[in-house]
Motif scaffolding. Structure first.
Motif, PDB file in Angstrom:
ATOM      1  N   LEU A   1      48.680  -8.160  -0.939  1.00 14.43           N
ATOM      2  CA  LEU A   1      47.838  -9.337  -1.145  1.00 14.43           C
ATOM      3  C   LEU A   1      48.248 -10.466  -0.207  1.00 14.43           C
ATOM      4  O   LEU A   1      49.386 -10.545   0.248  1.00 14.43           O
ATOM      5  CB  LEU A   1      47.929  -9.814  -2.597  1.00 14.43           C
TER       6      LEU A   1
ATOM      7  N   ASN B   1      41.883  -6.693 -12.506  1.00 13.19           N
ATOM      8  CA  ASN B   1      41.758  -5.501 -11.670  1.00 13.19           C
ATOM      9  C   ASN B   1      42.740  -4.434 -12.159  1.00 13.19           C
ATOM     10  O   ASN B   1      43.948  -4.646 -12.154  1.00 13.19           O
ATOM     11  CB  ASN B   1      42.072  -5.862 -10.212  1.00 13.19           C
TER      12      ASN B   1
ATOM     13  N   GLU C   1      36.644 -10.091 -13.205  1.00  9.52           N
ATOM     14  CA  GLU C   1      37.046 -11.456 -13.537  1.00  9.52           C
ATOM     15  C   GLU C   1      37.495 -11.584 -14.987  1.00  9.52           C
ATOM     16  O   GLU C   1      38.305 -12.450 -15.319  1.00  9.52           O
ATOM     17  CB  GLU C   1      35.885 -12.417 -13.269  1.00  9.52           C
TER      18      GLU C   1
ATOM     19  N   THR D   1      50.546 -11.696 -12.972  1.00 14.85           N
ATOM     20  CA  THR D   1      50.286 -12.832 -12.083  1.00 14.85           C
ATOM     21  C   THR D   1      51.029 -12.646 -10.753  1.00 14.85           C
ATOM     22  O   THR D   1      52.195 -12.258 -10.731  1.00 14.85           O
ATOM     23  CB  THR D   1      50.732 -14.143 -12.746  1.00 14.85           C
TER      24      THR D   1
ATOM     25  N   ILE E   1      45.719  -3.526  -9.828  1.00 14.65           N
ATOM     26  CA  ILE E   1      46.799  -4.519  -9.772  1.00 14.65           C
ATOM     27  C   ILE E   1      47.579  -4.539 -11.080  1.00 14.65           C
ATOM     28  O   ILE E   1      48.807  -4.618 -11.083  1.00 14.65           O
ATOM     29  CB  ILE E   1      46.232  -5.916  -9.456  1.00 14.65           C
TER      30      ILE E   1
ATOM     31  N   ASN F   1      46.884 -15.881  -3.985  1.00 14.55           N
ATOM     32  CA  ASN F   1      47.291 -15.854  -5.391  1.00 14.55           C
ATOM     33  C   ASN F   1      46.354 -14.977  -6.220  1.00 14.55           C
ATOM     34  O   ASN F   1      45.140 -14.924  -5.980  1.00 14.55           O
ATOM     35  CB  ASN F   1      47.295 -17.259  -5.977  1.00 14.55           C
ATOM     36  N   TYR F   2      46.916 -14.327  -7.220  1.00 13.59           N
ATOM     37  CA  TYR F   2      46.120 -13.541  -8.165  1.00 13.59           C
ATOM     38  C   TYR F   2      46.491 -14.015  -9.566  1.00 13.59           C
ATOM     39  O   TYR F   2      47.610 -13.798 -10.031  1.00 13.59           O
ATOM     40  CB  TYR F   2      46.403 -12.050  -8.010  1.00 13.59           C
TER      41      TYR F   2
ATOM     42  N   PRO G   1      44.947 -13.534 -12.964  1.00 15.72           N
ATOM     43  CA  PRO G   1      43.940 -12.892 -13.829  1.00 15.72           C
ATOM     44  C   PRO G   1      43.808 -13.546 -15.195  1.00 15.72           C
ATOM     45  O   PRO G   1      42.704 -13.621 -15.744  1.00 15.72           O
ATOM     46  CB  PRO G   1      44.454 -11.457 -13.948  1.00 15.72           C
TER      47      PRO G   1
ATOM     48  N   CYS H   1      53.825 -12.529  -0.950  1.00 16.22           N
ATOM     49  CA  CYS H   1      53.390 -12.598  -2.344  1.00 16.22           C
ATOM     50  C   CYS H   1      54.388 -11.874  -3.235  1.00 16.22           C
ATOM     51  O   CYS H   1      54.934 -10.837  -2.848  1.00 16.22           O
ATOM     52  CB  CYS H   1      52.008 -11.973  -2.502  1.00 16.22           C
TER      53      CYS H   1
END
Length: 350
Positions: free
Chosen positions: A85, A71, A67, A263, A74, A88-89, A91, A301
């Motif tokens: 995926l 990651n 968090e 992102t 990624i 949404n990612y 980070p 995605c």
């Protein structure tokens, strides 16, 4: 009625010439005394020592492993990761909120620790000030003992947190752990300086507690991580928020700018709807106005990098950025320490 010599000496602080050797001896003596008083109640001492580590356990249990750092799989290839995926990612958002929570905790611990210190010793201070107590050694002993105490707290907090949440292996200057340790320690010490200022300006313990709450809410609102203040007229108020500079420093250590570039945004795919396709009778060609896109149930995605200037805070990526953020923390702490010194000095006329 004339004032007797003995009466005058008892009502005014002693006028002593500045003597570095004497000041250092007072600093050492006062620090030893404060340390002994702190250890005189072992239960209270260990409870205070374990506040940050206990919060670290709670914070870690409610967080995902990557968090704070993002990651690494990624981050290494966000475009490729987007193909697998389904959600949404974001980070940079997660890292910013996580770091901001760490900074709020550090400031809060320091502020509450210092907010009662001068109040509970006011009568002792006034008595000893009449003899030969110097201001700089007196306040310096507070920062010395609180500083050692804060160092132990922050180290334990990060060690506990690292068992559940990934911390950066490397920073921009040192190892990631050491950079986070320095940032959080500086934040605690700015909190201590603010707390001592509050303790000096307050007339009683209740007033000090409420002032601490006001200051902490100020840190929350103007820290810049929850409310986007960037390039707004009120942004200048966040310059005196320790949480702003702490979040910026930690964001530099974990390279939030790189995380923002990774992102990934997800949504359903669209396909061409040919159910209402029409031919233009005049030309015999396909009428483009009859073409439409239809949303499908298939998720898609894509990697959409967020530019650095669109982030809530102006993060950096270099050693210069980190040193500047640390320097501003030091300057902020010095400002509140000077304010506490001036307010305590005014007690001489009481």
């Amino acid at each position: 009625q004339q004032t007797q010599p003995g009466q005058h000496a008892a009502s005014q602080p002693a006028k002593t010439r500045f003597a570095p050797g004497k000041g250092l001896r007072q600093l050492w003596t006062l620090s030893q005394r404060m340390f002994r008083l702190t250890l005189s109640d072992p239960i209270a001492f260990f409870v205070a020592l374990l506040v940050m580590p206990l919060v670290g356990i709670l914070q870690g249990s409610a967080s995902e492993a990557f968090e704070f750092t993002g990651n690494p799989v990624i981050l290494a290839n966000a475009a490729q990761a987007a193909e697998t995926l389904t959600s949404n990612y974001l980070p940079a958002v997660s890292a910013q909120i996580f770091g901001f929570g760490m900074s709020i905790l550090a400031f809060l611990v320091g502020a509450f620790g210092g907010s009662q210190e001068l109040l509970k010793e006011r009568s002792v201070y006034l008595r000893e000030r009449m003899v030969n107590l110097q201001l700089l050694p007196y306040l310096g002993s507070k920062f010395l003992v609180f500083g050692l105490f804060a160092l132990a707290q922050v180290a334990l907090y990060l060690l506990i947190l690292s068992l559940q949440v990934e911390l950066p292996e490397n920073g921009v200057l040192f190892k990631g752990f050491l950079e986070l340790l320095i940032t959080l320690w500086l934040t605690v010490m700015v909190g201590v300086a603010t707390g001592l200022f509050i303790s000096a300006v307050s007339s009683n313990s209740t007033m000090a507690v409420y002032l601490v709450l006001v200051v902490v809410f100020f840190q929350y609102i103007f820290g810049g991580a929850i409310h986007n203040l960037r390039d707004k007229p009120i942004e200048f108020q966040s310059y005196i928020a320790a949480t702003r500079w702490a979040t910026l420093a930690m964001g530099t250590t974990v390279d939030i700018i790189e995380q923002a570039e990774s992102t990934i945004v997800c949504g359903n795919e669209f396909e061409l709807d040919t159910s209402n396709v029409a031919i233009n009778p005049a030309t015999g060609t396909l009428d483009p106005n009859s073409l439409a896109l239809r949303e499908t149930d298939t998720p898609a995605c894509t990697n959409r990098a967020v530019p650095a200037d669109e982030l809530f805070l102006p993060y950096g990526r270099t050693e210069t950025n980190l040193l500047r953020f640390w320097g501003l923390q030091v300057a902020l702490g010095a400002l509140f320490a000077l304010g506490a010194l001036v307010l305590v000095k005014r007690l001489d006329s009481v």
